[in-house]
Each structure stands twice: as structure tokens, then as C-alpha cells.
Scaffold this motif. Structure first.
Motif, PDB file in Angstrom:
ATOM      1  N   GLY A  59      -2.903 -59.031  28.118  1.00 15.78           N
ATOM      2  CA  GLY A  59      -4.214 -58.692  27.557  1.00 15.78           C
ATOM      3  C   GLY A  59      -4.568 -59.552  26.323  1.00 15.78           C
ATOM      4  O   GLY A  59      -5.502 -59.443  25.851  1.00 15.78           O
ATOM      5  N   ASN A  60      -3.775 -60.747  26.337  1.00 20.71           N
ATOM      6  CA  ASN A  60      -4.260 -61.952  25.358  1.00 20.71           C
ATOM      7  C   ASN A  60      -5.115 -62.765  25.992  1.00 20.71           C
ATOM      8  O   ASN A  60      -5.710 -63.502  25.423  1.00 20.71           O
ATOM      9  CB  ASN A  60      -3.098 -62.476  24.879  1.00 20.71           C
ATOM     10  N   VAL A 117      -0.010 -65.148  27.937  1.00 18.15           N
ATOM     11  CA  VAL A 117      -0.403 -64.799  29.188  1.00 18.15           C
ATOM     12  C   VAL A 117       0.424 -65.184  30.423  1.00 18.15           C
ATOM     13  O   VAL A 117       0.827 -64.420  31.448  1.00 18.15           O
ATOM     14  CB  VAL A 117      -2.013 -65.420  29.451  1.00 18.15           C
ATOM     15  N   LEU A 164       2.277 -56.225  30.716  1.00 11.08           N
ATOM     16  CA  LEU A 164       0.975 -55.748  30.566  1.00 11.08           C
ATOM     17  C   LEU A 164       0.304 -56.115  29.076  1.00 11.08           C
ATOM     18  O   LEU A 164      -0.905 -56.735  29.060  1.00 11.08           O
ATOM     19  CB  LEU A 164       0.854 -54.427  30.733  1.00 11.08           C
ATOM     20  N   PHE A 165       0.846 -56.087  28.147  1.00  8.18           N
ATOM     21  CA  PHE A 165       0.498 -56.251  26.712  1.00  8.18           C
ATOM     22  C   PHE A 165       0.094 -57.768  26.553  1.00  8.18           C
ATOM     23  O   PHE A 165      -0.805 -58.282  26.003  1.00  8.18           O
ATOM     24  CB  PHE A 165       1.627 -55.861  25.680  1.00  8.18           C
TER      25      PHE A 165
END
Length: 344
Positions: free
Chosen positions: A107-108, A234, A103-104
């Protein structure tokens, strides 16, 4: 097994080429592959053999580009954290941490659409305490999952380093972590013969990749290098999310079901043999219902349960949660297959 090793070797060369171009990410590319070949707890061992070799070989190729300022603040704080993370691998399910990492990374997405001018405005040195925090988090995550590359690549990109500096500094920061992890994994018995062979195949491929990638980097502009880096984050996040979610669903027996009962829509979520019911009504709003045992009842309802128990064959209890309201308890009482419901 030999076919698997050969395919992994060829795939690793490509993965670490991509890793060098993107500033990291080979480990996150390889995790879904190794998850198929090995138990989850053995994956970090194989990855670490390869990433240790990769870091060492990249230092040999790019050592003059290392940013020692980052190195001196990153490494001292990452070493104790990797010790903690590697020890906790026996007690923490790596799949859930991999899910957070995925998920992190996803987030990009906004970074892919920033212009060259916007990227330049965001590039400024972090305070030194941020370097220490990043080092600690990198060590902890690396200890549990065996991979940190792309997760902290955004930190390197925003620091304004050149593509060669990113490759070299990451390698210098991580080589000590990977060596410590190998020692801990062996001490804890988190390895196998298959994991060793796969790790050696990855190691050999990383050496080939490190000594050939120096001929690729000069053809990439700094802006393109960064865009590829964010794009890889991503894509790796989506891949990791898909693979990890599937493993968690199978491992914890997660299931969803929706039923329509007496004018109400109920969604039942089953997790680790426990059912959680989400119920929505127009007049009552959202309710969350969880089956409980009689031992979980508050004292004032324990006597009520005992009295009902004398008159009914079977009693099922649900605790009902509503927004801004005190929880209530529903008793489903059966006698000769007839249901009587009490709400208290």
C-alpha cells in the motif's frame, strides 16, 4: 547445514545494509528465506536473535541520534503487546498475519511518486496517543512474526526524522522487544538447534553490517533515503505476499475450478477440504453456495430432511446465499444413482 549458514551470513550482511539505508526491512527480506529452512513457528526465534543483536550494535554506533521523545511513548506500550503476541503464536497462524503485513507494505506504492515538496508538507509530529498506538501494534505484530522493521517505517519517515535518527530510534525502540521475545520463545519451546545456529549466523552478520553502514549513510540525501525506504517496503511486500500466499495455498489445500453447467458459470473454491461454490447467472445474479451437514439445517427443514431421508439413498445439502435475500437450501437427493433436486 554449514553451507546454508555461510550463505545466510553473507545474505544477512547485505540485507541489513539495505535495512539501514531503508530505515528497516531486513527481517522481512529474511522471512521468505528462513521459511524455506525452518518451520514457520521457529522463524521468529532465529529472526529475533539477529534483530536483537542488530539493534544493540546500531545503538552503539548511532546512540547520539536517538529521539527520546518517541522512545518514551513507544516502548511502554509495546512491551505488554509483544507479550500477548508472542504467547498467541502457538494459537495464531503467522502466515495469515504475514499476508496482511504484505498487503500493508504494498500500500506504500503512492509514496514512491510524491515529490520532495509533497513529502515535506506531510511531515508533522503525530499526537502522543498515536505514538502509544503505534508502539502497541508494533509489539503485537513483532511478537507473532518476529519482524516489525519496514511495517512501521512509514511512521518514522512521516515524523520528519533524519536518516540517522530513524536508524537510531528504531534500534532503541526495538531492542527491548527483541530481548523479551527471546525469553518468551525459549519459555514456550519455540526453538530448535537449527534455528539457534541460523540465528547466531544472522547475529554475527548484523554486527558486521552495523559497524560498516555508518560509512554508507553520509553519501545518501534525505530524499533519496526516503524513496529507497518506500521502495523497499513495496518490494518486501510483494516478496512476502508471493511466498506467504504459496504457503497458505499448500497448507490449507486451496484450489479453484470453474465449470459451465446448464447455462450457469460456477466457480468452486476449495479451502481446508470445504468447497465454496460461486455461481453467477444473468437473471439471478451472484450466488454463493456452501455444503452443510443436516445438523446445520433450521428447525423447519429438519423434518423435511428426515422425510426425504426415508425415500433416498444419499442426500447432499447446500446453503445458498444471495445479495439482499434470505438464504435458501438446496437438497441433492440420489436414489439408484438418479438425482432429484429440491430448493427450499
Amino acid at each position: 547445514m554449514m553451507v546454508k549458514i555461510v550463505l545466510l551470513f553473507l545474505g544477512t550482511i547485505v540485507a541489513f545494509w539495505i535495512s539501514a539505508i531503508c530505515g528497516g526491512g531486513a527481517s522481512l527480506i529474511l522471512i521468505p528465506i528462513l521459511n524455506v529452512l525452518l518451520p514457520t513457528s521457529m522463524v521468529p526465534f532465529s529472526l529475533t536473535i539477529g534483530t536483537f543483536t542488530s539493534s544493540a550494535s546500531r545503538i552503539a554506533v548511532f546512540k547520539k541520534h536517538i529521539s527520546w521523545k518517541i522512545f518514551y511513548w513507544f516502548v511502554p506500550f509495546s512491551i505488554p503487546a509483544v507479550l500477548v503476541g508472542a504467547y498467541l503464536i502457538k494459537y495464531i497462524n503467522p502466515n495469515y498475519l504475514q499476508l496482511i503485513v504484505a498487503l500493508f507494505l504494498i500500500g506504500n506504492v503512492p509514496q514512491l511518486f510524491k515529490s520532495k515538496k509533497e513529502e515535506a508538507q506531510l511531515e508533522k509530529p503525530y499526537p502522543r496517543y498515536i505514538l502509544a498506538i503505534i508502539g502497541f501494534l508494533a509489539g503485537f505484530v513483532s511478537g507473532i512474526t518476529g519482524a516489525i522493521g519496514l511495517l512501521f517505517n512509514r511512521f518514522y519517515l512521516k515524523f520528519g526524522l533524519t536518516k540517522e535518527q530513524i536508524v537510531a530510534t528504531r534500534a532503541a525502540n526495538e531492542v527491548f522487544l527483541h530481548f523479551i521475545k527471546l525469553v518468551i520463545y525459549i519459555a514456550l519451546g519455540l526453538y530448535s538447534q537449527m534455528a539457534l545456529w541460523l540465528g547466531l549466523a544472522i547475529a554475527a552478520a548484523t554486527i558486521v553490517s552495523s559497524f560498516t553502514v555508518k560509512y554508507i549513510l553520509p553519501y545518501l540525501s534525505e530524499h533519496l533515503f526516503r524513496k529507497i525506504g518506500y521502495g523497499a517496503m513495496v518490494i518486501s511486500g510483494i516478496t512476502l505476499l508471493t511466498g506467504t500466499t504459496d504457503k497458505i495455498i499448500k497448507q490449507d489445500k486451496i484450489a479453484f475450478a470453474t465449470i459451465h453447467h446448464k447455462g450457469k458459470d460456477e466457480t468452486i473454491v476449495s479451502w481446508r477440504n470445504t468447497d465454496l461454490v460461486l455461481e453467477y447467472t444473468i437473471d439471478g445474479g451472484l450466488e454463493i453456495e456452501r455444503p452443510i451437514h443436516s445438523q446445520e439445517l433450521p428447525p423447519h427443514l429438519t423434518e423435511k430432511y428426515a422425510a426425504l431421508k426415508r425415500n433416498y439413498d444419499t442426500i447432499y445439502i447446500e446453503k445458498v446465499f444471495q445479495f439482499r435475500k434470505e438464504p435458501v437450501y438446496e437438497f441433492y437427493c440420489y436414489k439408484k444413482k438418479q438425482l432429484t433436486k429440491f430448493e427450499l
